[in-house]
Scaffold this active site. Structure first.
Site, PDB file in Angstrom:
ATOM      1  N   SER A 322       0.812  -1.203   0.000  1.00  0.00           N
ATOM      2  CA  SER A 322       0.000   0.000   0.000  1.00  0.00           C
ATOM      3  C   SER A 322       0.853   1.264   0.000  1.00  0.00           C
ATOM      4  CB  SER A 322      -0.957  -0.043   1.188  1.00  0.00           C
ATOM      5  OG  SER A 322      -2.008   0.853   1.017  1.00  0.00           O
ATOM      6  N   ASP A 333       9.939   4.890 -10.443  1.00  0.00           N
ATOM      7  CA  ASP A 333       9.469   5.373 -11.744  1.00  0.00           C
ATOM      8  C   ASP A 333      10.098   6.709 -12.115  1.00  0.00           C
ATOM      9  OD1 ASP A 333       7.946   3.120 -11.822  1.00  0.00           O
ATOM     10  OD2 ASP A 333       5.995   4.127 -11.912  1.00  0.00           O
ATOM     11  N   LYS A 347      -0.980  -4.217  -3.360  1.00  0.00           N
ATOM     12  CA  LYS A 347      -2.270  -3.645  -2.956  1.00  0.00           C
ATOM     13  C   LYS A 347      -2.384  -2.237  -3.513  1.00  0.00           C
ATOM     14  CE  LYS A 347      -5.261  -2.339   0.809  1.00  0.00           C
ATOM     15  NZ  LYS A 347      -5.378  -0.961   0.307  1.00  0.00           N
TER      16      LYS A 347
END
Length: 445
Positions: A322, A333, A347
């Site tokens: 999460s 990224d 999740k």
């Protein structure tokens, strides 16, 4: 978009039994009802809570088909029954929510709701310990002790086994169950029977105190003769951003040349805590994107408030979930960090938390989230750039004694430190604009 655009979005933890949230806007359950029968018709009936919960889910739940459940008919069924107690109504509501097939949308009893909001507030009234049940011995053991806490003042140390709490055996309780027994009103007393290293049991009487829950642990390490900072983030509660800022600042001033950020075992927590911490490491770029059932596509980005641009390696495992995955995804990224360890939990759902009128609560899945590259990590997780596995035995030994984390006994940390050293060496061959001698970010850059 601004932080204020997300006032009610929070992240659940990976394990529904250990979800962590903070309260939302008071009285949110009293918003206008969407169905014909007003709440006032039921007066003090347990049906009030049932209808409050139904209204919230009808208004917010991420799947407007409600998992193909006839949500209107379910309401009529629930309100058409007679309940002899609140507990009976709670049971019926829990059974109804199971039809959504979503473990993160769930009802919380008043005790569960109070525990949840206390946990993520970053404060608690207790003795200041973290606990874990050893999978091999079955014993409930102390994994860390808060500085200055009643436990520390009474001589409790990590590794101590808790045998009895107020005369009740911990043998059949979960670690969370024991923690609930240790919590209580500030100034009240609790009696523990503990043992150390298999020695004779001793009894300690402690007075509960209100205290901040430490969620960030850090220390200075060395790799290849270079000073580096090791930071372990345990969960994303309300105090996590301030504690993380202190850790980054103190280690940077000490002259470290890079950081290992350990998110292993971190099940998540508050959405905005993950955003705030992401911004400490990331000067530019998107952090996360959310999508609700109405198709509202919202993005949160860095805001030029990073605290450091020093090289960074992130450690994760299958229990990093999460909020941990939001932070990890944002850093990777945006090419800000190298990720080391095992594939994360996977999740990618956002929950909101609502307090109901009788002190109970409700968590509701309200959106999906995506990493900056648009990746949906649901059930897949984030695959590390450098995979480092542990045997079941290594994992048990390591996490049953958290003092071993970030040491030579920790194979994943050692590999992360090696990767960090390589990144440091590579960074020294490139010009560093916008950074001071200490690696502090120049806000103008």
């Amino acid at each position: 978009m601004s932080i204020s655009s997300f006032p009610r979005l929070l992240l659940s933890l990976a394990q529904p039994s250990l979800l962590a949230f903070v309260p939302l806007i008071a009285g949110v359950a009293a918003e206008a009802a969407l169905a014909a029968t007003p709440l006032t018709e039921f007066e003090d009936s347990p049906k009030v809570v049932i209808d409050e919960a139904w209204q919230i889910i009808n208004r917010e739940y991420v799947d407007d088909s409600f998992n193909q459940v006839d949500w209107q008919a379910l309401r009529q069924d629930l309100l058409g029954r007679e309940y002899t107690s609140k507990e009976a109504a709670y049971g019926a509501l829990r059974a109804a929510l199971q039809q959504l097939d979503d473990p993160y949308t769930r009802f919380l009893s008043p005790t569960e709701y109070a525990d949840l909001t206390e946990q993520t507030s970053g404060e608690a009234s207790g003795i200041g310990v973290r606990l874990e049940r050893n999978s091999q011995t079955g014993a409930v053991a102390v994994t860390s002790v808060a500085p200055g806490s009643p436990a520390e003042l009474s001589g409790i140390v990590a590794g101590d086994r808790i045998l009895l709490v107020d005369g009740q055996s911990t043998e059949r309780l979960t670690a969370e169950g024991v923690l609930q027994q240790l919590r209580g009103n500030e100034g009240s007393q609790v009696t523990l029977t503990v043992s150390r290293d298999g020695g004779a049991p001793r009894t300690v009487i402690m007075t509960r105190a209100r205290m901040d829950l430490p969620t960030v642990e850090y220390s200075q390490k060395t790799v290849g003769g270079r000073p580096i900072g090791y930071i372990r983030l345990i969960e994303f509660n309300a105090n996590a951003p301030a504690q993380m800022a202190d850790a980054i600042g103190n280690l940077t001033e000490a002259g470290v040349e890079g950081f290992v950020l350990d998110l292993r075992g971190n099940p998540g927590g508050l959405l905005m805590a993950s955003v705030d911490i992401s911004r400490m490491w990331l000067q530019h770029g998107q952090i996360v994107r959310t999508l609700d059932r109405l198709g509202n596509d919202e993005a949160i980005s860095a805001n030029r408030t990073a605290l450091t641009d020093l090289p960074l390696t992130v450690l994760v495992d299958s229990r990093s979930a999460s909020s941990s995955e939001i932070l990890t995804g944002a850093l990777r990224d945006n090419d800000r960090a190298t990720v080391v360890g095992n594939t994360t939990y996977g999740k990618a759902l956002v929950q909101s938390l609502h307090g109901l009128t009788d002190g109970s609560g409700l968590t509701v899945t309200v959106a999906h989230y995506y990493t900056p590259d648009g990746t949906d990590i649901s059930s897949r997780g984030i695959t590390p750039d450098v995979e480092v596995g542990l045997s079941d035995r290594q994992r048990r030994e390591l996490f049953s004694n958290p003092a071993l984390l970030g040491t030579d006994a920790d194979a994943q940390y050692l590999r992360a430190a090696e990767v960090l050293e390589q990144t440091i060496l590579a960074s020294q061959t490139r010009p560093t604009t916008g950074a001071s001698r200490l690696g502090l970010i120049n806000p103008a850059e």
